[in-house]
Design an enzyme around this catalytic site. Structure first.
Site, PDB file in Angstrom:
ATOM      1  N   ILE A 342      28.776 -69.060  21.693  1.00 30.53           N
ATOM      2  CA  ILE A 342      29.752 -70.150  21.842  1.00 30.53           C
ATOM      3  C   ILE A 342      30.568 -69.972  23.129  1.00 30.53           C
ATOM      4  O   ILE A 342      30.890 -70.932  23.819  1.00 30.53           O
ATOM      5  CB  ILE A 342      30.648 -70.230  20.581  1.00 30.53           C
ATOM      6  CG1 ILE A 342      29.810 -70.809  19.421  1.00 30.53           C
ATOM      7  CG2 ILE A 342      31.898 -71.067  20.827  1.00 30.53           C
ATOM      8  CD1 ILE A 342      30.460 -70.754  18.067  1.00 30.53           C
ATOM      9  N   GLY A 344      29.385 -68.805  25.766  1.00 29.96           N
ATOM     10  CA  GLY A 344      28.479 -69.040  26.893  1.00 29.96           C
ATOM     11  C   GLY A 344      28.584 -67.936  27.928  1.00 29.96           C
ATOM     12  O   GLY A 344      28.663 -66.754  27.584  1.00 29.96           O
ATOM     13  N   GLU A 368      26.709 -44.679   8.438  1.00 30.53           N
ATOM     14  CA  GLU A 368      26.968 -44.563   6.978  1.00 30.53           C
ATOM     15  C   GLU A 368      25.811 -45.124   6.165  1.00 30.53           C
ATOM     16  O   GLU A 368      25.989 -45.746   5.113  1.00 30.53           O
ATOM     17  CB  GLU A 368      28.317 -45.177   6.610  1.00 30.53           C
ATOM     18  CG  GLU A 368      29.434 -44.299   7.177  1.00 30.53           C
ATOM     19  CD  GLU A 368      30.786 -44.524   6.565  1.00 30.53           C
ATOM     20  OE1 GLU A 368      30.852 -44.788   5.348  1.00 30.53           O
ATOM     21  OE2 GLU A 368      31.778 -44.410   7.309  1.00 30.53           O
ATOM     22  N   THR A 370      21.683 -46.528   7.233  1.00 30.27           N
ATOM     23  CA  THR A 370      21.121 -47.724   7.867  1.00 30.27           C
ATOM     24  C   THR A 370      20.978 -48.831   6.820  1.00 30.27           C
ATOM     25  O   THR A 370      20.926 -48.553   5.615  1.00 30.27           O
ATOM     26  CB  THR A 370      19.714 -47.447   8.442  1.00 30.27           C
ATOM     27  OG1 THR A 370      18.850 -47.125   7.338  1.00 30.27           O
ATOM     28  CG2 THR A 370      19.726 -46.308   9.441  1.00 30.27           C
TER      29      THR A 370
HETATM   30  N1  CAA Z   1      25.950 -40.432  -6.695  1.00 28.69           N
HETATM   31  C1  CAA Z   1      25.731 -39.232  -7.280  1.00 28.69           C
HETATM   32  N2  CAA Z   1      24.566 -38.570  -7.187  1.00 28.69           N
HETATM   33  C2  CAA Z   1      23.565 -39.144  -6.476  1.00 28.69           C
HETATM   34  C3  CAA Z   1      23.722 -40.394  -5.853  1.00 28.69           C
HETATM   35  C4  CAA Z   1      24.970 -41.037  -5.982  1.00 28.69           C
HETATM   36  N3  CAA Z   1      25.185 -42.229  -5.403  1.00 28.69           N
HETATM   37  N4  CAA Z   1      22.578 -40.709  -5.213  1.00 28.69           N
HETATM   38  C5  CAA Z   1      21.724 -39.708  -5.451  1.00 28.69           C
HETATM   39  N5  CAA Z   1      22.333 -38.765  -6.205  1.00 28.69           N
HETATM   40  C6  CAA Z   1      21.737 -37.518  -6.708  1.00 28.69           C
HETATM   41  C7  CAA Z   1      20.533 -37.844  -7.602  1.00 28.69           C
HETATM   42  O1  CAA Z   1      20.930 -38.050  -8.933  1.00 28.69           O
HETATM   43  C8  CAA Z   1      19.679 -36.616  -7.447  1.00 28.69           C
HETATM   44  O2  CAA Z   1      20.212 -35.580  -8.262  1.00 28.69           O
HETATM   45  P1  CAA Z   1      19.233 -34.566  -9.061  1.00 28.69           P
HETATM   46  O3  CAA Z   1      18.458 -33.841  -8.000  1.00 28.69           O
HETATM   47  O4  CAA Z   1      20.177 -33.701  -9.811  1.00 28.69           O
HETATM   48  O5  CAA Z   1      18.356 -35.441  -9.893  1.00 28.69           O
HETATM   49  C9  CAA Z   1      19.925 -36.199  -5.997  1.00 28.69           C
HETATM   50  O6  CAA Z   1      21.202 -36.756  -5.621  1.00 28.69           O
HETATM   51  C10 CAA Z   1      18.827 -36.674  -5.060  1.00 28.69           C
HETATM   52  O7  CAA Z   1      18.803 -38.102  -5.107  1.00 28.69           O
HETATM   53  P2  CAA Z   1      17.593 -38.965  -4.543  1.00 28.69           P
HETATM   54  O8  CAA Z   1      16.305 -38.427  -5.086  1.00 28.69           O
HETATM   55  O9  CAA Z   1      17.919 -40.396  -4.765  1.00 28.69           O
HETATM   56  O10 CAA Z   1      17.665 -38.618  -2.978  1.00 28.69           O
HETATM   57  P3  CAA Z   1      16.747 -39.099  -1.787  1.00 28.69           P
HETATM   58  O11 CAA Z   1      16.355 -37.921  -1.007  1.00 28.69           O
HETATM   59  O12 CAA Z   1      15.676 -40.016  -2.275  1.00 28.69           O
HETATM   60  O13 CAA Z   1      17.793 -39.878  -0.830  1.00 28.69           O
HETATM   61  C11 CAA Z   1      18.973 -41.753   0.072  1.00 28.69           C
HETATM   62  C12 CAA Z   1      18.365 -41.030  -1.150  1.00 28.69           C
HETATM   63  C13 CAA Z   1      19.654 -42.933  -0.557  1.00 28.69           C
HETATM   64  C14 CAA Z   1      17.932 -42.220   1.087  1.00 28.69           C
HETATM   65  C15 CAA Z   1      20.004 -40.815   0.765  1.00 28.69           C
HETATM   66  O14 CAA Z   1      19.375 -39.767   1.430  1.00 28.69           O
HETATM   67  C16 CAA Z   1      20.904 -41.571   1.744  1.00 28.69           C
HETATM   68  O15 CAA Z   1      21.868 -42.217   1.336  1.00 28.69           O
HETATM   69  N6  CAA Z   1      20.596 -41.473   3.072  1.00 28.69           N
HETATM   70  C17 CAA Z   1      21.449 -42.041   4.095  1.00 28.69           C
HETATM   71  C18 CAA Z   1      22.432 -41.016   4.571  1.00 28.69           C
HETATM   72  C19 CAA Z   1      23.603 -41.609   5.289  1.00 28.69           C
HETATM   73  O16 CAA Z   1      24.200 -42.573   4.836  1.00 28.69           O
HETATM   74  N7  CAA Z   1      23.957 -41.003   6.429  1.00 28.69           N
HETATM   75  C20 CAA Z   1      25.075 -41.433   7.194  1.00 28.69           C
HETATM   76  C21 CAA Z   1      26.036 -40.293   7.374  1.00 28.69           C
HETATM   77  S1  CAA Z   1      27.686 -40.672   7.746  1.00 28.69           S
HETATM   78  C22 CAA Z   1      27.676 -41.318   9.300  1.00 28.69           C
HETATM   79  O17 CAA Z   1      27.075 -42.326   9.523  1.00 28.69           O
HETATM   80  C23 CAA Z   1      28.403 -40.658  10.398  1.00 28.69           C
HETATM   81  C24 CAA Z   1      29.781 -41.027  10.627  1.00 28.69           C
HETATM   82  O18 CAA Z   1      30.513 -40.177  11.032  1.00 28.69           O
HETATM   83  C25 CAA Z   1      30.313 -42.415  10.427  1.00 28.69           C
END
Ligand code: CAA
Length: 413
Positions: A342, A344, A368, A370
């Site tokens: 908008i 431009g 935080e 993707t």
């Molecule tokens: N609350 C509590 N526990 C949780 C949970 C939640 N929301 N999510 C998962 N868990 C637990 C599960 O219950 C599991 O526990 P058990 O092993 O006891 O069963 C364990 O954690 C593993 O869970 P998953 O199998 O679901 O884990 P995963 O490896 O498949 O990962 C994912 C899941 C959602 C992809 C996760 O890795 C994720 O959120 N990744 C993104 C990370 C992120 O946001 N990074 C940004 C960092 S901050 C930043 O950006 C920088 C800054 O400074 C601003």
């Protein structure tokens, strides 16, 4: 599904007004200069400290004002509307203190939270590494048990606010053999020997807040720095933290969208082409209407999510936080892009703040978690929910139902 009750207290509305005034006085006039110089807005930060805004999400028992995630969202939106970079500089203190709130020992809460609430200590959240971004469980920074504490070795990447932070929450592998209890979270203080800033990044947007590579070179931490006092809880604490912090990023996105929309709407009603304001052209009206609708929808999704978090409804929050973060940040990028359109040719120039909104918006879809990760979290929740809809078994094709655990086939054969 339980619907979150959205109720704003008088105090939350007052704090929103305080943030609005600070944004007008200290952020809007200085945002461009700090962006150009990569410098931190110390005046703005002093103002939010003086007004007690850093205590919003912290319980009263630890020096905060206990205005919850909803209070945080209201304030972050106002700050981000004037300067999205300042929005994250503020909200990162919530991200960095939530691990202590959700998992810390009583001593850790008493020691650190009052410092955050009064602005005496700033926070950073050191989870991501060069080879572990979305795969937050794949960390390589090591925490080795030694006499009386732990030694931390390795490097973190993209640690927002690290060079200003006094409290750095570091996630490290304390038990490489374990699958589910591999990671622990520690409080590192900026004065700890062996902790250093390896690099301050040069970024496309949010340039006034430092984002750093951080180095942990044999940092010794006494046992009482292990969050929660027990090893192996770090991954859980990081996920619980992100569930509470993502509404804050989403609010930053709503503020970014709202700020860009206000600028575009103002410009469109002043800029004349073909003898009339460009806002009188239907194609521009259509853009502005879409921008306004999406911003408003994102805002109320954030309020719903924040209200569920404050009600402690964490099962709902996991999905809501992912939806709010993903939706609001996609909206911010769309709205900022159309706002530049908008404006431009003027929109492409760094003489005016709109270009900065466009640059600042992009990171929202990345940090935080993707937006691809958010969609994965939403889809995982939907898959779980599908198991609770057995009353619909009668109205979907019978022959497909053996894939749903086979229970229906057996029960009805
Ligand atoms: N609350 C509590 N526990 C949780 C949970 C939640 N929301 N999510 C998962 N868990 C637990 C599960 O219950 C599991 O526990 P058990 O092993 O006891 O069963 C364990 O954690 C593993 O869970 P998953 O199998 O679901 O884990 P995963 O490896 O498949 O990962 C994912 C899941 C959602 C992809 C996760 O890795 C994720 O959120 N990744 C993104 C990370 C992120 O946001 N990074 C940004 C960092 S901050 C930043 O950006 C920088 C800054 O400074 C601003």
């Amino acid at each position: 599904m339980r619907l979150p009750n959205i109720n704003f207290t008088d105090e939350q509305i007052r704090l929103q007004g305080v943030a609005h005034d600070i944004a007008r006085k200290y952020l809007l006039p200085q945002a461009s200069e700090h962006d150009k110089n990569h410098s931190f807005n110390e005046d703005g930060f002093k103002a939010v400290c003086d007004e007690g805004l850093l205590g919003i999400w912290i319980p009263k028992a630890y020096g905060g004002s206990e205005n919850g995630v909803l209070g945080l969202a209201l304030v972050v939106e106002e700050l981000s509307k004037a300067d999205p970079a300042f929005g994250v500089a503020f909200a990162v203190n919530a991200l960095g203190s939530f691990p202590i709130i959700v998992g810390g020992t009583e001593e850790q809460k008493q020691k650190y939270l009052p410092l955050v609430a009064t602005g005496k200590a700033s926070c950073a959240f050191a989870l991501s590494e060069k080879f572990a971004g979305s795969d937050a469980g794949g960390l390589s920074v090591r925490a080795t048990k030694v006499d009386g504490g732990w030694r931390i070795n390795g490097e973190k990447k993209w640690t927002t606010n690290a060079s200003r932070a006094n409290i750095i929450i570091c996630f490290a592998v304390s038990n490489p053999e374990s699958r589910s209890r591999r990671i622990s979270a520690f409080v590192v203080e900026d004065t700890d020997e062996g902790f250093s800033i390896a690099k301050v990044e040069d970024k496309m947007g949010i340039r006034s807040v430092p984002v750093c590579e951080t180095a942990f070179d044999g940092v010794f931490l006494p046992d009482d720095r292990l969050i929660g006092g027990k090893p192996g809880l770090g991954f859980k604490h990081s996920m619980m933290t992100l569930d509470l912090a993502r509404p804050g990023v989403a609010a930053q996105a709503v503020g970014t969208a709202a700020g860009a929309l206000e600028l575009a709407n103002t410009y469109a009603n002043r800029r004349k082409q073909f003898g009339q304001n460009i806002a009188s052209f239907q194609m521009v009206q259509s853009m502005l209407a879409d921008m306004a609708m999406k911003t408003e929808a994102a805002r109320w999704l954030v309020f719903a999510c924040a209200s569920a978090a404050d009600a402690g409804d964490m099962k709902v929050v996991n999905k809501y936080a992912a939806m709010a973060k993903c939706f609001a940040t996609d909206v911010a990028v769309h709205v900022a892009t159309d706002a530049v359109q908008i404006f431009g040719g003027y929109g492409f120039m760094e003489d005016y703040p709109i270009a900065k909104f466009y640059r600042d918006a992009k990171i929202l879809q990345i940090y935080e978690g993707t937006n691809q990760v958010q969609r994965l979290v939403i889809a995982r929740n939907l898959m779980k929910e599908s198991g609770t809809y057995d009353y619909l078994n009668e109205v979907i094709p019978r022959e497909t139902q053996s894939t749903h655990g086979g229970d229906y086939e057996i029960a009805n054969s």
